[in-house]
Motif scaffolding. Structure first.
Motif, PDB file in Angstrom:
ATOM      1  N   ARG A   1       7.128   3.110 -27.332  1.00 43.18           N
ATOM      2  CA  ARG A   1       7.731   1.781 -27.350  1.00 43.18           C
ATOM      3  C   ARG A   1       9.083   1.907 -28.057  1.00 43.18           C
ATOM      4  O   ARG A   1       9.156   2.297 -29.216  1.00 43.18           O
TER       5      ARG A   1
ATOM      6  N   ALA B   1      12.918   0.142 -28.839  1.00 42.54           N
ATOM      7  CA  ALA B   1      13.830  -1.001 -28.851  1.00 42.54           C
ATOM      8  C   ALA B   1      15.257  -0.484 -28.707  1.00 42.54           C
ATOM      9  O   ALA B   1      15.657   0.457 -29.399  1.00 42.54           O
TER      10      ALA B   1
ATOM     11  N   ASP C   1      12.276  -2.260 -24.692  1.00 49.66           N
ATOM     12  CA  ASP C   1      12.718  -3.628 -24.961  1.00 49.66           C
ATOM     13  C   ASP C   1      14.228  -3.573 -25.209  1.00 49.66           C
ATOM     14  O   ASP C   1      14.686  -2.972 -26.195  1.00 49.66           O
TER      15      ASP C   1
ATOM     16  N   TYR D   1      17.386  -5.488 -26.206  1.00 47.75           N
ATOM     17  CA  TYR D   1      17.845  -6.707 -26.866  1.00 47.75           C
ATOM     18  C   TYR D   1      19.338  -6.919 -26.568  1.00 47.75           C
ATOM     19  O   TYR D   1      20.172  -6.075 -26.900  1.00 47.75           O
TER      20      TYR D   1
ATOM     21  N   ALA E   1      18.814  -9.263 -32.825  1.00 49.46           N
ATOM     22  CA  ALA E   1      17.801  -8.461 -33.511  1.00 49.46           C
ATOM     23  C   ALA E   1      18.301  -8.129 -34.909  1.00 49.46           C
ATOM     24  O   ALA E   1      19.479  -7.840 -35.109  1.00 49.46           O
TER      25      ALA E   1
ATOM     26  N   SER F   1      12.948  -8.001 -38.463  1.00 51.94           N
ATOM     27  CA  SER F   1      12.115  -8.317 -37.301  1.00 51.94           C
ATOM     28  C   SER F   1      11.791  -7.066 -36.495  1.00 51.94           C
ATOM     29  O   SER F   1      10.688  -6.916 -35.973  1.00 51.94           O
ATOM     30  N   LEU F   2      12.734  -6.151 -36.374  1.00 45.54           N
ATOM     31  CA  LEU F   2      12.477  -4.916 -35.630  1.00 45.54           C
ATOM     32  C   LEU F   2      11.440  -4.061 -36.352  1.00 45.54           C
ATOM     33  O   LEU F   2      10.567  -3.451 -35.717  1.00 45.54           O
TER      34      LEU F   2
ATOM     35  N   GLU G   1       9.026  -5.122 -38.242  1.00 47.74           N
ATOM     36  CA  GLU G   1       7.718  -5.764 -38.119  1.00 47.74           C
ATOM     37  C   GLU G   1       7.055  -5.480 -36.770  1.00 47.74           C
ATOM     38  O   GLU G   1       5.827  -5.481 -36.661  1.00 47.74           O
ATOM     39  N   LYS G   2       7.860  -5.226 -35.748  1.00 52.76           N
ATOM     40  CA  LYS G   2       7.298  -5.026 -34.407  1.00 52.76           C
ATOM     41  C   LYS G   2       6.774  -3.617 -34.183  1.00 52.76           C
ATOM     42  O   LYS G   2       6.181  -3.339 -33.146  1.00 52.76           O
TER      43      LYS G   2
ATOM     44  N   TYR H   1       8.043  -0.484 -33.605  1.00 55.38           N
ATOM     45  CA  TYR H   1       8.512   0.386 -32.519  1.00 55.38           C
ATOM     46  C   TYR H   1       8.409   1.861 -32.921  1.00 55.38           C
ATOM     47  O   TYR H   1       8.528   2.222 -34.104  1.00 55.38           O
TER      48      TYR H   1
END
Length: 754
Positions: A457, A459, A482, A484, A533, A537-538, A540-541, A543
């Motif tokens: 995964r 970003a 993903d 952004y 972004a 927040s990045l 927390e996801k 990646y």
């Protein structure tokens, strides 16, 4: 000073076409397929007794530095050409191969090494040529080797500094790069040796299985210096007849290879120097060159070349001193030399001129023909017999196969930047491409991407050229991406960069990239997330990897009064043209590529009175000589004022106050007949620039800031500080503010390996 009406009309049109709505319709090339199927493009053609499967010729896009130091073609060169043969081009031509080592002092480096592939050295190089011919033939394509008698006055003058040897020419001519250095005329004996070398090289090419030879007789290289009275002012001897050297070399090729071996000749219909520069031809570096071949002179010469043995011509305009003509940049109109090819084709037809094999002489059209509908129409309208594609085949080697199959929308378009295909080897590298990261790396980057062993995964932050390239490549390998892009629109700097009409090639690329991102989202490889972004927040996801490609921060110079003035950033203005309002007197601060492109757009498309202010000695320093010359020349034609070596002191009351250096040795900002030397090359003869400062007030209803930008690496370092993902990478302009070339290359290389 003689001029040709056709040439003058064409030269004038290459700058002002954007201001004429009727001209724009024909000048803007698009990747459409209205004329599909392309029956003319994909029909066979005979050259002497050789049949070529279609009408597509790969142009001689320099294979410089694609060889061992002995000159033997190496794996890089072979795989580079194999990719274009596999892509479906009917006829491949190599880049120039000199046959005058030891005679033309500019082509051999110290230690008798060379950055040019060689076919004249010894049997040690021939195995490479045999491998090249066999590999191209395996795909059903033909290949001609391009032979050049030398570079002459357009060669590297470092031979004088490194080996105390003057560069050469047909007569005493100024060197192109350092005009203070004279080029010494070659003796008749040395020219006779070059002719013998040409015959031997052709015989060797035939023995190696190459399908023909191709003489490099245009653009002001040594063959043209001997066959154009602009450069050949010899008063005595056999070669005081400016046609004789070319005729003799063709006759020797024919003698050594027999009647059936194809001979191709590249020629310019006119140098177009008088038509380009007018009274400026009185400049010291140009004034010897006023007496160039007329169109009729060239046609007469071509007729005599056919009698000597030439089977096929490709024809263009111009030379190094107006370099944008033989190397048409982004701003030139599509199909810019079709009328040139048509002129030759009609002349041959009217006079019934055929080759020694008794067949018509094919005329190959060149110049921005990488749009399938335009190429097909040129053939259907009988303006030419074949079309030559150079940069389009570097951008996408599969151009012919995709056009034949009707997959025109899948063709990656050339953007006309010339960053990789020309600038790269001028600066010491080998041919590459800004939009195709595999070009020049076919030997090390596999054609098929290797599926990811462990899909991740990932970003990607930023939807510009770097972010989009990474997302497409990594997504195709099986990673989950993903992407952004806070604006929700893919493109980044491609969006403002494609607004001017003369940037239609860049707009084609924008359309292509956006379409591919859309297809990748439909396949589930990429998700576009229209939000900003941040590091928290990045993190927390969770990646597996995060790629930052967020571009640059605009540089705003600390100029007193700028904050309170009617001022706008150039990129913002291009994206929002309504901000121009009623302003017509414009001052652009910054004379780099963006500043000059914006000035051109404001001048030609909006009728503004534009002044551009630059602190450095040169405008567009670092841009390809052709792109730079084209833009600056036509800025001058439309009255745009360029002020170099100037500092903006303040902005107030509808004026910009500048302090400019008016010393006599400040470079002429409109000089497009001489290049800017690479930064690692010193010109010991350059005049010293003193400091004589003068203040001036420039009227400005709008101030446009084009001061460049600096890499925006803030997000990357914030992510790094927070350990936001196991893998973090920073690419594109946010790593090193630069060009599409570096952005896409870094993105592809990372995405292919992650």
């Amino acid at each position: 000073m003689k001029t040709d009406a056709l040439v003058q009309q064409l030269v004038d049109s290459y700058g002002n076409w954007v201001a004429d709505e009727d001209k724009c319709a024909a000048a803007i090339g698009r990747m459409t397929k209205d004329l599909y199927p392309y029956h003319a493009l994909f029909s066979p053609i005979r050259i002497n007794r050789l049949t070529v499967k279609n009408r597509i010729v790969m142009a001689p896009m320099g294979n410089i530095d694609m060889c061992e130091e002995t000159g033997r073609p190496n794996a890089k060169m072979l795989q580079y050409f194999f990719a274009r043969a596999k892509g479906g081009a009917g006829l491949i031509t190599t880049g120039l191969i000199p046959i005058s080592h030891g005679i033309d002092n500019s082509i051999t480096e110290m230690g008798k090494l060379t950055y040019f592939p060689r076919i004249d050295r010894s049997r040690t190089v021939q195995a490479g040529w045999r491998d090249l011919a066999q590999g191209v033939h395996s795909y059903g394509s033909r290949i001609f080797v391009q032979l050049t008698p030398g570079l002459g006055r357009v060669g590297n003058p470092q031979c004088l500094v490194n080996e105390l040897k003057f560069p050469n020419s047909a007569s005493i001519n100024p060197n192109f790069y350092i005009s203070q250095i004279p080029c010494m005329p070659l003796s008749g004996g040395k020219l006779h040796k070059i002719i013998k070398n040409a015959g031997q090289a052709a015989a060797d090419a035939k023995a190696c299985g190459l399908d023909g030879v191709y003489l490099h007789g245009h653009e002001g290289y040594l063959l043209e210096q001997l066959t154009n009275p602009a450069f050949n002012r010899r008063k005595m001897g056999r070669y005081s007849n400016w046609q004789q050297f070319g005729i003799d070399i063709v006759a020797e090729l024919r003698r050594r290879t027999g009647p059936d071996y194809p001979i191709m000749y590249r020629i310019d219909l006119s140098l177009a120097l008088n038509e380009t520069y007018g009274e400026t031809m009185n400049e010291k570096a140009l004034r010897k060159f006023k007496n160039g071949r007329s169109v009729q002179d060239t046609l007469d010469y071509m007729e005599n070349l056919v009698k000597a043995g030439v089977d096929i011509f490709d024809v263009d305009l111009g030379c190094y001193d107006n370099w944008w003509l033989p190397h048409p940049p982004a701003g030139m109109p599509a199909g810019c030399f079709l009328d040139v090819a048509r002129t030759v084709k009609e002349y041959f037809a009217a006079k019934g001129i055929v080759s020694n094999a008794g067949v018509p002489i094919p005329v190959v059209a060149v110049g921005k023909l990488g749009y399938p509908d335009i190429a097909e129409k040129a053939l259907r309208d009988q303006k030419c017999d074949m079309v030559m594609l150079g940069r389009p085949l570097l951008a996408d080697p599969e151009w012919p196969n995709k056009a034949y199959a009707g997959r025109v929308e899948d063709i990656c378009p050339c953007i006309g930047c010339q960053e990789g295909c020309i600038n790269e080897f001028v600066d010491g590298g080998h041919p590459q491409c800004a939009v195709n990261p595999r070009t020049g790396f076919e030997d090390v980057l596999p054609e098929q991407l290797v599926p990811a062993a462990q899909p991740k995964r990932i970003a990607v932050i930023g939807g510009g050229p770097a972010g989009a390239q990474f997302a497409l490549t990594a997504g195709a390998r099986g990673h989950k991406i993903d992407l952004y892009e806070k604006s929700g629109v893919i493109g980044g700097k491609m969006l403002p960069g494609s607004v001017p009409k003369n940037k239609f090639d860049f707009d084609n690329y924008r359309i292509y990239v956006q379409a591919n991102i859309r297809k990748a989202t439909e396949r589930g490889e990429v998700s576009v997330i229209a939000e900003a972004a941040d590091a928290d927040s990045l993190r927390e996801k969770g990646y597996d990897a995060i790629i930052t490609a967020v571009g640059t921060q605009p540089s705003v110079p600390p100029i007193p009064g700028l904050d309170n003035a009617n001022a706008v950033d150039a990129v913002h203005l291009l994206t929002n043209p309504d901000l121009l309002g009623t302003a017509r007197k414009i001052v652009v601060i910054g004379g780099g590529v963006v500043g000059c492109e914006t000035a051109y757009w404001l001048s030609y498309e909006h009728g503004c009175d534009v002044t551009v202010v630059e602190m450095l000695p040169y405008f567009m320093d670092g841009a390809c000589t052709a792109n730079r010359g084209h833009l600056i020349h036509y800025l001058e034609k439309n009255g745009v004022r360029l002020i170099n070596m100037a500092k903006v002191l303040s902005v107030s009351d509808g004026h910009v106050k500048v302090s400019r250096n008016v010393h006599k040795n400040v470079p002429n900002p409109y000089n497009t007949w001489q290049p800017i030397l690479p930064k690692n090359i010193e010109n010991p003869l350059a005049p010293k620039i003193g400091s004589v400062m003068q203040e001036e007030m420039l009227p400005a209803e709008l101030v446009v800031i084009a001061a460049g930008g600096r890499p925006d690496d803030r997000l990357f370092f914030a992510l790094q500080e927070k350990n936001a993902a196991p893998e973090l990478y920073n690419i594109g302009d946010s790593f090193s503010g630069g060009r599409v070339l570096e952005a896409t290359r870094a993105a592809y290389n990372l995405a292919a390996r992650i």
